[in-house]
Design an enzyme around this catalytic site. Structure first.
Site, PDB file in Angstrom:
ATOM      1  N   TYR A   1      26.309 -84.384 -67.656  1.00 16.38           N
ATOM      2  CA  TYR A   1      26.781 -85.693 -67.190  1.00 16.38           C
ATOM      3  C   TYR A   1      28.305 -85.680 -66.962  1.00 16.38           C
ATOM      4  O   TYR A   1      28.820 -86.461 -66.170  1.00 16.38           O
ATOM      5  CB  TYR A   1      26.473 -86.762 -68.249  1.00 16.38           C
ATOM      6  CG  TYR A   1      25.100 -87.411 -68.149  1.00 16.38           C
ATOM      7  CD1 TYR A   1      24.134 -86.985 -67.237  1.00 16.38           C
ATOM      8  CD2 TYR A   1      24.775 -88.477 -68.991  1.00 16.38           C
ATOM      9  CE1 TYR A   1      22.889 -87.609 -67.172  1.00 16.38           C
ATOM     10  CE2 TYR A   1      23.543 -89.109 -68.934  1.00 16.38           C
ATOM     11  CZ  TYR A   1      22.602 -88.675 -68.021  1.00 16.38           C
ATOM     12  OH  TYR A   1      21.382 -89.304 -67.966  1.00 16.38           O
TER      13      TYR A   1
ATOM     14  N   CYS B   1      25.722 -90.790 -76.177  1.00 14.12           N
ATOM     15  CA  CYS B   1      26.430 -90.050 -75.135  1.00 14.12           C
ATOM     16  C   CYS B   1      27.786 -90.704 -74.924  1.00 14.12           C
ATOM     17  O   CYS B   1      27.860 -91.886 -74.576  1.00 14.12           O
ATOM     18  CB  CYS B   1      25.596 -90.129 -73.857  1.00 14.12           C
ATOM     19  SG  CYS B   1      26.404 -89.445 -72.413  1.00 14.12           S
ATOM     20  N   ASN B   2      28.835 -89.942 -75.150  1.00 16.08           N
ATOM     21  CA  ASN B   2      30.189 -90.472 -74.952  1.00 16.08           C
ATOM     22  C   ASN B   2      30.458 -90.764 -73.479  1.00 16.08           C
ATOM     23  O   ASN B   2      31.169 -91.704 -73.140  1.00 16.08           O
ATOM     24  CB  ASN B   2      31.227 -89.449 -75.429  1.00 16.08           C
ATOM     25  CG  ASN B   2      31.212 -89.240 -76.922  1.00 16.08           C
ATOM     26  OD1 ASN B   2      32.018 -89.805 -77.632  1.00 16.08           O
ATOM     27  ND2 ASN B   2      30.288 -88.441 -77.417  1.00 16.08           N
ATOM     28  N   THR B   3      29.895 -89.912 -72.601  1.00 16.28           N
ATOM     29  CA  THR B   3      30.212 -90.018 -71.174  1.00 16.28           C
ATOM     30  C   THR B   3      29.707 -91.336 -70.594  1.00 16.28           C
ATOM     31  O   THR B   3      30.463 -92.071 -69.946  1.00 16.28           O
ATOM     32  CB  THR B   3      29.611 -88.811 -70.416  1.00 16.28           C
ATOM     33  OG1 THR B   3      30.086 -87.608 -71.047  1.00 16.28           O
ATOM     34  CG2 THR B   3      30.010 -88.813 -68.966  1.00 16.28           C
TER      35      THR B   3
ATOM     36  N   CYS C   1      31.951 -85.545 -77.671  1.00 21.17           N
ATOM     37  CA  CYS C   1      30.757 -85.304 -76.851  1.00 21.17           C
ATOM     38  C   CYS C   1      29.687 -84.923 -77.855  1.00 21.17           C
ATOM     39  O   CYS C   1      29.942 -84.103 -78.745  1.00 21.17           O
ATOM     40  CB  CYS C   1      31.004 -84.167 -75.867  1.00 21.17           C
ATOM     41  SG  CYS C   1      29.480 -83.555 -75.098  1.00 21.17           S
ATOM     42  N   THR C   2      28.515 -85.522 -77.718  1.00 22.73           N
ATOM     43  CA  THR C   2      27.502 -85.337 -78.767  1.00 22.73           C
ATOM     44  C   THR C   2      26.921 -83.916 -78.791  1.00 22.73           C
ATOM     45  O   THR C   2      26.230 -83.559 -79.735  1.00 22.73           O
ATOM     46  CB  THR C   2      26.374 -86.377 -78.614  1.00 22.73           C
ATOM     47  OG1 THR C   2      25.848 -86.308 -77.275  1.00 22.73           O
ATOM     48  CG2 THR C   2      26.892 -87.769 -78.884  1.00 22.73           C
ATOM     49  N   HIS C   3      27.219 -83.121 -77.772  1.00 24.34           N
ATOM     50  CA  HIS C   3      26.807 -81.711 -77.819  1.00 24.34           C
ATOM     51  C   HIS C   3      27.720 -80.880 -78.736  1.00 24.34           C
ATOM     52  O   HIS C   3      27.333 -79.813 -79.184  1.00 24.34           O
ATOM     53  CB  HIS C   3      26.870 -81.083 -76.422  1.00 24.34           C
ATOM     54  CG  HIS C   3      25.739 -81.443 -75.513  1.00 24.34           C
ATOM     55  ND1 HIS C   3      25.645 -82.660 -74.893  1.00 24.34           N
ATOM     56  CD2 HIS C   3      24.644 -80.723 -75.119  1.00 24.34           C
ATOM     57  CE1 HIS C   3      24.548 -82.679 -74.131  1.00 24.34           C
ATOM     58  NE2 HIS C   3      23.923 -81.522 -74.263  1.00 24.34           N
TER      59      HIS C   3
ATOM     60  N   SER D   1      22.283 -86.730 -71.942  1.00 21.99           N
ATOM     61  CA  SER D   1      21.925 -85.785 -70.877  1.00 21.99           C
ATOM     62  C   SER D   1      21.033 -84.664 -71.402  1.00 21.99           C
ATOM     63  O   SER D   1      20.466 -83.919 -70.616  1.00 21.99           O
ATOM     64  CB  SER D   1      23.206 -85.177 -70.304  1.00 21.99           C
ATOM     65  OG  SER D   1      23.891 -84.483 -71.341  1.00 21.99           O
TER      66      SER D   1
HETATM   67  N1  DGL Z   1      26.520 -85.364 -74.685  1.00 21.50           N
HETATM   68  C1  DGL Z   1      27.119 -86.192 -73.703  1.00 21.50           C
HETATM   69  C2  DGL Z   1      28.403 -86.800 -74.165  1.00 21.50           C
HETATM   70  O1  DGL Z   1      28.519 -87.129 -75.319  1.00 21.50           O
HETATM   71  C3  DGL Z   1      27.063 -85.668 -72.265  1.00 21.50           C
HETATM   72  C4  DGL Z   1      27.546 -84.279 -72.044  1.00 21.50           C
HETATM   73  C5  DGL Z   1      27.287 -83.789 -70.630  1.00 21.50           C
HETATM   74  O2  DGL Z   1      26.136 -83.790 -70.210  1.00 21.50           O
HETATM   75  O3  DGL Z   1      28.261 -83.415 -69.950  1.00 21.50           O
HETATM   76  O4  DGL Z   1      29.316 -87.013 -73.406  1.00 21.50           O
END
Ligand code: DGL
Length: 265
Positions: free
Chosen positions: A46, A77-79, A187-189, A15
Protein backbone atom coordinates in the site's frame (compact mmCIF):
# COMPACT_ATOMS: atom_id res chain seq x y z
CA UNK A 1 -24.44 5.49 14.00
CA UNK A 2 -27.21 2.89 14.51
CA UNK A 3 -27.32 0.72 17.59
CA UNK A 4 -24.43 -1.67 17.31
CA UNK A 5 -24.54 -5.30 18.38
CA UNK A 6 -21.93 -5.84 21.09
CA UNK A 7 -21.61 -9.51 20.11
CA UNK A 8 -20.86 -8.77 16.46
CA UNK A 9 -17.29 -9.40 15.23
CA UNK A 10 -14.53 -6.81 14.87
CA UNK A 11 -13.05 -6.39 11.38
CA UNK A 12 -9.33 -5.78 10.77
CA UNK A 13 -7.63 -4.86 7.55
CA UNK A 14 -4.20 -4.25 6.11
CA UNK A 15 -2.38 -4.86 2.82
CA UNK A 16 -1.15 -8.21 4.13
CA UNK A 17 0.37 -9.95 7.15
CA UNK A 18 1.33 -6.70 8.90
CA UNK A 19 -2.14 -6.27 10.38
CA UNK A 20 -1.73 -9.52 12.26
CA UNK A 21 0.73 -7.77 14.60
CA UNK A 22 -2.23 -5.63 15.69
CA UNK A 23 -4.75 -8.46 15.77
CA UNK A 24 -2.41 -10.44 18.02
CA UNK A 25 -2.29 -7.63 20.60
CA UNK A 26 -6.04 -7.07 20.47
CA UNK A 27 -6.74 -10.78 20.94
CA UNK A 28 -4.33 -10.88 23.90
CA UNK A 29 -6.41 -8.36 25.84
CA UNK A 30 -9.86 -9.13 24.38
CA UNK A 31 -9.91 -12.93 24.17
CA UNK A 32 -13.72 -13.16 24.04
CA UNK A 33 -14.15 -11.15 20.87
CA UNK A 34 -14.71 -12.52 17.34
CA UNK A 35 -12.47 -11.30 14.53
CA UNK A 36 -12.63 -11.09 10.75
CA UNK A 37 -9.31 -10.21 9.14
CA UNK A 38 -8.87 -8.99 5.55
CA UNK A 39 -5.38 -8.87 3.97
CA UNK A 40 -5.39 -7.05 0.63
CA UNK A 41 -2.49 -9.08 -0.74
CA UNK A 42 -3.48 -8.37 -4.33
CA UNK A 43 -2.53 -4.73 -3.80
CA UNK A 44 0.40 -4.98 -1.38
CA UNK A 45 2.42 -2.79 -0.90
CA UNK A 46 0.00 0.00 0.00
CA UNK A 47 2.90 2.35 0.76
CA UNK A 48 3.57 3.01 -2.94
CA UNK A 49 -0.07 3.63 -3.93
CA UNK A 50 -1.86 6.92 -4.65
CA UNK A 51 -4.58 8.31 -2.39
CA UNK A 52 -7.22 7.43 -5.04
CA UNK A 53 -6.06 3.82 -5.14
CA UNK A 54 -6.00 3.55 -1.35
CA UNK A 55 -9.48 5.06 -1.14
CA UNK A 56 -10.82 2.56 -3.63
CA UNK A 57 -9.27 -0.47 -1.85
CA UNK A 58 -10.41 0.75 1.58
CA UNK A 59 -13.96 1.39 0.34
CA UNK A 60 -14.26 -2.16 -1.03
CA UNK A 61 -12.99 -3.63 2.21
CA UNK A 62 -15.24 -1.47 4.39
CA UNK A 63 -18.26 -2.51 2.30
CA UNK A 64 -17.24 -6.13 2.76
CA UNK A 65 -17.20 -5.59 6.52
CA UNK A 66 -20.55 -3.80 6.34
CA UNK A 67 -22.05 -6.92 4.78
CA UNK A 68 -20.48 -9.02 7.52
CA UNK A 69 -22.32 -6.92 10.13
CA UNK A 70 -19.27 -5.93 12.20
CA UNK A 71 -19.48 -3.56 15.17
CA UNK A 72 -16.09 -1.98 14.41
CA UNK A 73 -13.26 -1.98 11.89
CA UNK A 74 -9.65 -1.66 12.96
CA UNK A 75 -7.43 -0.03 10.35
CA UNK A 76 -4.45 -2.21 11.22
CA UNK A 77 -2.48 -0.19 8.72
CA UNK A 78 -0.63 3.08 9.21
CA UNK A 79 -0.82 3.92 5.50
CA UNK A 80 -4.63 3.93 5.16
CA UNK A 81 -4.99 5.57 8.60
CA UNK A 82 -2.65 8.35 7.44
CA UNK A 83 -3.93 8.83 3.91
CA UNK A 84 -7.65 7.97 3.73
CA UNK A 85 -9.15 7.81 7.23
CA UNK A 86 -10.31 11.45 7.20
CA UNK A 87 -12.19 10.88 3.94
CA UNK A 88 -14.09 7.78 5.02
CA UNK A 89 -14.53 8.16 8.77
CA UNK A 90 -18.17 9.29 8.74
CA UNK A 91 -19.47 7.06 5.96
CA UNK A 92 -20.24 3.82 7.80
CA UNK A 93 -22.57 2.70 10.54
CA UNK A 94 -19.85 1.03 12.64
CA UNK A 95 -16.85 2.32 14.55
CA UNK A 96 -13.59 2.76 12.66
CA UNK A 97 -10.28 2.82 14.54
CA UNK A 98 -7.31 4.40 12.71
CA UNK A 99 -3.90 3.37 14.01
CA UNK A 100 -1.92 6.62 13.90
CA UNK A 101 -4.63 8.90 15.32
CA UNK A 102 -5.59 6.42 18.06
CA UNK A 103 -1.99 6.08 19.33
CA UNK A 104 -0.77 9.67 18.94
CA UNK A 105 -1.90 10.88 22.36
CA UNK A 106 -0.15 8.13 24.27
CA UNK A 107 2.99 8.37 22.12
CA UNK A 108 3.11 12.12 22.65
CA UNK A 109 3.59 11.49 26.39
CA UNK A 110 7.05 10.03 25.77
CA UNK A 111 9.48 12.17 27.66
CA UNK A 112 11.83 12.73 24.72
CA UNK A 113 12.73 15.43 22.19
CA UNK A 114 13.63 13.41 19.10
CA UNK A 115 11.31 10.69 17.86
CA UNK A 116 12.16 8.64 14.78
CA UNK A 117 9.41 7.09 12.66
CA UNK A 118 10.04 4.24 10.24
CA UNK A 119 7.04 3.91 7.89
CA UNK A 120 5.97 3.54 4.28
CA UNK A 121 6.50 6.25 1.68
CA UNK A 122 2.79 7.20 1.74
CA UNK A 123 2.71 7.47 5.54
CA UNK A 124 5.88 9.56 5.68
CA UNK A 125 4.75 11.87 2.87
CA UNK A 126 1.37 12.42 4.59
CA UNK A 127 3.20 13.73 7.71
CA UNK A 128 0.43 12.10 9.76
CA UNK A 129 2.71 11.21 12.69
CA UNK A 130 4.11 14.76 12.94
CA UNK A 131 0.64 16.32 12.72
CA UNK A 132 -1.03 13.99 15.20
CA UNK A 133 1.77 14.09 17.78
CA UNK A 134 2.09 17.86 17.51
CA UNK A 135 -1.59 18.23 18.49
CA UNK A 136 -0.72 16.76 21.90
CA UNK A 137 2.94 17.71 22.33
CA UNK A 138 4.59 20.30 20.07
CA UNK A 139 7.98 19.77 21.74
CA UNK A 140 8.70 16.41 20.15
CA UNK A 141 10.58 16.62 16.86
CA UNK A 142 9.49 13.79 14.58
CA UNK A 143 12.07 12.43 12.15
CA UNK A 144 10.39 10.33 9.45
CA UNK A 145 12.13 7.87 7.16
CA UNK A 146 10.64 5.41 4.72
CA UNK A 147 11.99 1.96 4.16
CA UNK A 148 11.06 0.93 0.60
CA UNK A 149 12.05 -2.75 0.85
CA UNK A 150 10.80 -3.78 4.27
CA UNK A 151 7.21 -4.75 3.43
CA UNK A 152 8.42 -6.90 0.52
CA UNK A 153 10.92 -8.65 2.79
CA UNK A 154 8.16 -9.53 5.26
CA UNK A 155 5.51 -10.53 2.70
CA UNK A 156 7.99 -12.76 0.86
CA UNK A 157 9.14 -14.42 4.06
CA UNK A 158 12.74 -13.26 3.55
CA UNK A 159 13.41 -11.97 7.06
CA UNK A 160 16.47 -14.18 7.51
CA UNK A 161 18.46 -13.63 4.33
CA UNK A 162 21.83 -11.77 4.35
CA UNK A 163 20.44 -9.31 1.76
CA UNK A 164 17.48 -8.42 3.99
CA UNK A 165 19.74 -7.99 7.01
CA UNK A 166 21.95 -5.62 5.00
CA UNK A 167 18.96 -3.56 3.79
CA UNK A 168 17.53 -3.18 7.31
CA UNK A 169 20.95 -2.38 8.76
CA UNK A 170 21.57 0.37 6.17
CA UNK A 171 18.16 1.96 6.74
CA UNK A 172 18.72 1.88 10.49
CA UNK A 173 22.16 3.47 10.11
CA UNK A 174 20.61 6.32 8.13
CA UNK A 175 18.03 6.93 10.83
CA UNK A 176 20.65 6.78 13.61
CA UNK A 177 22.49 9.77 12.05
CA UNK A 178 19.55 11.86 13.37
CA UNK A 179 20.07 10.69 16.96
CA UNK A 180 16.51 9.55 17.70
CA UNK A 181 15.79 8.72 21.34
CA UNK A 182 13.06 6.27 20.30
CA UNK A 183 11.93 4.95 16.93
CA UNK A 184 8.30 4.08 16.15
CA UNK A 185 7.71 1.10 13.91
CA UNK A 186 5.10 3.05 11.95
CA UNK A 187 4.10 0.23 9.62
CA UNK A 188 2.44 -2.89 10.97
CA UNK A 189 4.77 -5.12 8.94
CA UNK A 190 7.87 -3.81 10.69
CA UNK A 191 7.58 -5.68 14.02
CA UNK A 192 8.41 -8.80 11.95
CA UNK A 193 11.88 -7.23 11.55
CA UNK A 194 12.53 -6.55 15.23
CA UNK A 195 14.85 -9.56 15.35
CA UNK A 196 17.15 -7.95 12.75
CA UNK A 197 16.82 -4.42 14.12
CA UNK A 198 17.79 -5.52 17.59
CA UNK A 199 21.04 -7.04 16.29
CA UNK A 200 22.20 -3.48 15.57
CA UNK A 201 20.52 -1.37 18.27
CA UNK A 202 18.95 -1.99 21.68
CA UNK A 203 15.47 -3.48 21.42
CA UNK A 204 14.15 -0.78 23.80
CA UNK A 205 14.87 1.87 21.16
CA UNK A 206 11.94 0.61 19.07
CA UNK A 207 8.25 1.18 19.79
CA UNK A 208 5.60 -1.05 18.29
CA UNK A 209 2.39 1.02 18.66
CA UNK A 210 0.18 -2.11 18.54
CA UNK A 211 -0.14 -2.66 22.33
CA UNK A 212 -1.15 1.00 22.81
CA UNK A 213 -3.60 0.70 19.92
CA UNK A 214 -5.16 -2.44 21.40
CA UNK A 215 -5.57 -0.69 24.76
CA UNK A 216 -7.22 2.29 23.07
CA UNK A 217 -9.69 0.04 21.21
CA UNK A 218 -10.58 -1.91 24.34
CA UNK A 219 -11.17 1.26 26.37
CA UNK A 220 -13.32 2.79 23.66
CA UNK A 221 -15.45 -0.34 23.17
CA UNK A 222 -15.86 -0.63 26.95
CA UNK A 223 -16.90 3.04 27.25
CA UNK A 224 -19.50 2.46 24.51
CA UNK A 225 -20.76 -0.71 26.22
CA UNK A 226 -19.71 -2.72 23.17
CA UNK A 227 -17.52 -5.45 24.65
CA UNK A 228 -18.77 -8.91 23.75
CA UNK A 229 -20.55 -10.76 26.57
CA UNK A 230 -20.98 -14.17 24.91
CA UNK A 231 -18.68 -17.16 24.81
CA UNK A 232 -19.08 -18.19 21.18
CA UNK A 233 -16.15 -16.56 19.51
CA UNK A 234 -14.80 -17.17 16.00
CA UNK A 235 -12.01 -15.94 13.73
CA UNK A 236 -12.04 -15.73 9.92
CA UNK A 237 -9.23 -14.74 7.58
CA UNK A 238 -9.61 -13.47 4.01
CA UNK A 239 -7.04 -12.34 1.46
CA UNK A 240 -7.45 -10.90 -2.03
CA UNK A 241 -4.66 -13.14 -3.47
CA UNK A 242 -2.05 -15.79 -2.60
CA UNK A 243 -3.58 -17.42 0.47
CA UNK A 244 -0.72 -19.90 0.86
CA UNK A 245 1.96 -17.23 0.77
CA UNK A 246 0.00 -15.28 3.38
CA UNK A 247 -0.18 -18.30 5.69
CA UNK A 248 3.57 -18.87 5.32
CA UNK A 249 4.58 -15.24 5.98
CA UNK A 250 2.21 -14.93 8.95
CA UNK A 251 3.87 -17.75 10.92
CA UNK A 252 6.10 -15.47 12.98
CA UNK A 253 3.10 -13.62 14.41
CA UNK A 254 -0.06 -15.64 14.12
CA UNK A 255 -1.22 -19.20 14.04
CA UNK A 256 -3.81 -19.66 11.26
CA UNK A 257 -5.06 -23.19 11.82
CA UNK A 258 -7.60 -23.00 8.98
CA UNK A 259 -5.52 -20.78 6.70
CA UNK A 260 -7.09 -17.86 4.81
CA UNK A 261 -9.82 -17.80 2.15
CA UNK A 262 -9.30 -15.98 -1.12
CA UNK A 263 -11.91 -13.32 -1.82
CA UNK A 264 -12.09 -10.93 -4.76
CA UNK A 265 -14.22 -7.83 -5.18
N1 DGL B 1 1.23 -2.50 6.97
C1 DGL B 1 0.78 -1.30 6.36
C2 DGL B 1 1.12 -0.09 7.16
O1 DGL B 1 1.10 -0.14 8.36
C3 DGL B 1 0.95 -1.22 4.84
C4 DGL B 1 2.30 -1.52 4.31
C5 DGL B 1 2.33 -1.59 2.79
O2 DGL B 1 1.59 -2.39 2.23
O3 DGL B 1 3.09 -0.82 2.18
O4 DGL B 1 1.37 0.97 6.63
Amino acid sequence: MHTLNKNAPIGFFDSGVGGLTVLKQVKAIMPNESFIFFGDTLHVPYGDKTKEELLSYSTNILKFFEEKGVKAVVMACNTTSSVVYNDIKDKYGFKIYPLVQSCAKILSRLNINRLGVFATKATIESHAYEKEIEKHNPNIKVIGQYCPQWVKIVENNLTNTPESIEIVKNDLENMMKNNPEKIILGCTHYPYLLGILSKFAPKELFIDPAPYFAEFIKNDLAASNLLCDKNERFEEFYVSASAEKFALASKLFYDLPQGAKEYSF
